[in-house]
Write an enzyme that holds these catalytic residues in place. Sequence first.
Site, PDB file in Angstrom:
ATOM      1  N   ASN A 199      76.078 -40.585  25.717  1.00 10.37           N
ATOM      2  CA  ASN A 199      76.530 -41.976  25.531  1.00 10.37           C
ATOM      3  C   ASN A 199      77.071 -42.569  26.825  1.00 10.37           C
ATOM      4  OD1 ASN A 199      75.899 -41.850  22.772  1.00 10.37           O
ATOM      5  ND2 ASN A 199      77.891 -40.971  22.296  1.00 10.37           N
ATOM      6  N   ARG A 246      78.007 -44.255  35.815  1.00 15.66           N
ATOM      7  CA  ARG A 246      79.246 -43.661  35.315  1.00 15.66           C
ATOM      8  C   ARG A 246      79.167 -42.131  35.298  1.00 15.66           C
ATOM      9  NH1 ARG A 246      84.008 -44.048  33.081  1.00 15.66           N
ATOM     10  NH2 ARG A 246      84.528 -42.865  31.205  1.00 15.66           N
ATOM     11  N   ARG A 306      84.318 -36.281  25.714  1.00 16.77           N
ATOM     12  CA  ARG A 306      83.604 -35.134  26.265  1.00 16.77           C
ATOM     13  C   ARG A 306      84.543 -34.047  26.782  1.00 16.77           C
ATOM     14  NH1 ARG A 306      82.548 -39.906  28.065  1.00 16.77           N
ATOM     15  NH2 ARG A 306      80.632 -41.006  27.462  1.00 16.77           N
ATOM     16  N   LYS A 343      69.450 -32.457  22.411  1.00 16.59           N
ATOM     17  CA  LYS A 343      69.099 -33.215  23.613  1.00 16.59           C
ATOM     18  C   LYS A 343      69.756 -32.634  24.863  1.00 16.59           C
ATOM     19  CE  LYS A 343      70.055 -37.229  26.239  1.00 16.59           C
ATOM     20  NZ  LYS A 343      71.079 -38.247  26.466  1.00 16.59           N
ATOM     21  N   PRO A 383      63.473 -33.179  26.221  1.00 17.87           N
ATOM     22  CA  PRO A 383      64.638 -33.967  25.794  1.00 17.87           C
ATOM     23  C   PRO A 383      64.202 -35.294  25.177  1.00 17.87           C
ATOM     24  CG  PRO A 383      64.854 -33.218  28.075  1.00 17.87           C
ATOM     25  CD  PRO A 383      63.443 -32.981  27.674  1.00 17.87           C
ATOM     26  N   ASP A 414      65.712 -38.870  24.247  1.00 13.62           N
ATOM     27  CA  ASP A 414      66.799 -39.843  24.304  1.00 13.62           C
ATOM     28  C   ASP A 414      66.259 -41.193  23.827  1.00 13.62           C
ATOM     29  OD1 ASP A 414      65.195 -40.714  26.376  1.00 13.62           O
ATOM     30  OD2 ASP A 414      66.716 -40.472  27.942  1.00 13.62           O
TER      31      ASP A 414
END
Length: 314
Positions: A142, A147, A208, A251, A268, A270
Amino acid sequence: MINETAYEHITSGTEAGVPYVRLGKTERFDVESIFDCGQAFRFDPVAGTLHEKEYGGVAMGKYISVAQDGGDVTFYGVTERDFDTVWRHYFGFDFDYAAASEDILSRSDVPALAAAVEFGRGIRILRQERWETLCSFIISQNNNIPRIKGLVRNLSRTLGKKIVCDGSDGGSDMTEHGACPEEYAFPTPEDVVRAGIGTLSALKTGFRAPYIFDAAVKAASGELDTDAAASAPTTAEASQILQSVKGVGPKVAACTLLFGFGRMDAFPVDVWIKRVIAKYFPGDFDPAVLGPYAGLAQQYMFFYERGLENAKKI
């Protein structure tokens, strides 16, 4: 698949006191595509470079920069011995991308897949350090790439060891090349455990933080056995080992296996790939149909679709 023709010749030397290795007439290598396809978070364009393209960053506990002029690729801060023992494998010069691409295309007649393979022909799947890759993709949940890069950088600066850019030869600090800012190695699991979950939260890792801490505790104690994941008979079994970490789902496990374990069939899924599948592979799509290099196909498709979206914005 071993590739003996990834480049035509190799030279090495020093430039302004900085060791370098230069590969002439490389095949299927584009430094911008490699570092802009979402697989690594420690490399950025080098400002003011005299080369056509140059990216600098931290990998395997060292700072290097990779410059490209046409088919010639120069690795700064790297000796020929370094290249043979670390970077040849890290950048996949021991893997036949042409043959892998042919294999992918032999398994599907979807026109967009052929276009994606051509568009991303310079991509190489990096063989990154396992622990750092796992943590980086836990952080990626997310999140957006700027970032993610910021969080990985702050985590390294706060908990990792400072990198000395000695280039392995000659004591150069690489400053004359203008390619060695203050950088830090990614922290070890033990570094993270000592810091504690409070420090991780203070670094704004958000939800996280407990996931990173759990991964560190299990890696430091040996409960998370990355060697077992690496040697697991199937990628599905390797994925289950990684998913023993809190917050690691299919993922994150697939990203870690593809970019940190060299599991080329890891696929993966996404938001971008869900969009690609819906757009080009309607129905019950199974990534296994793309064969043992499905993960490479995924990167081609991800890079291609993102390129189409970016072109619309121009």
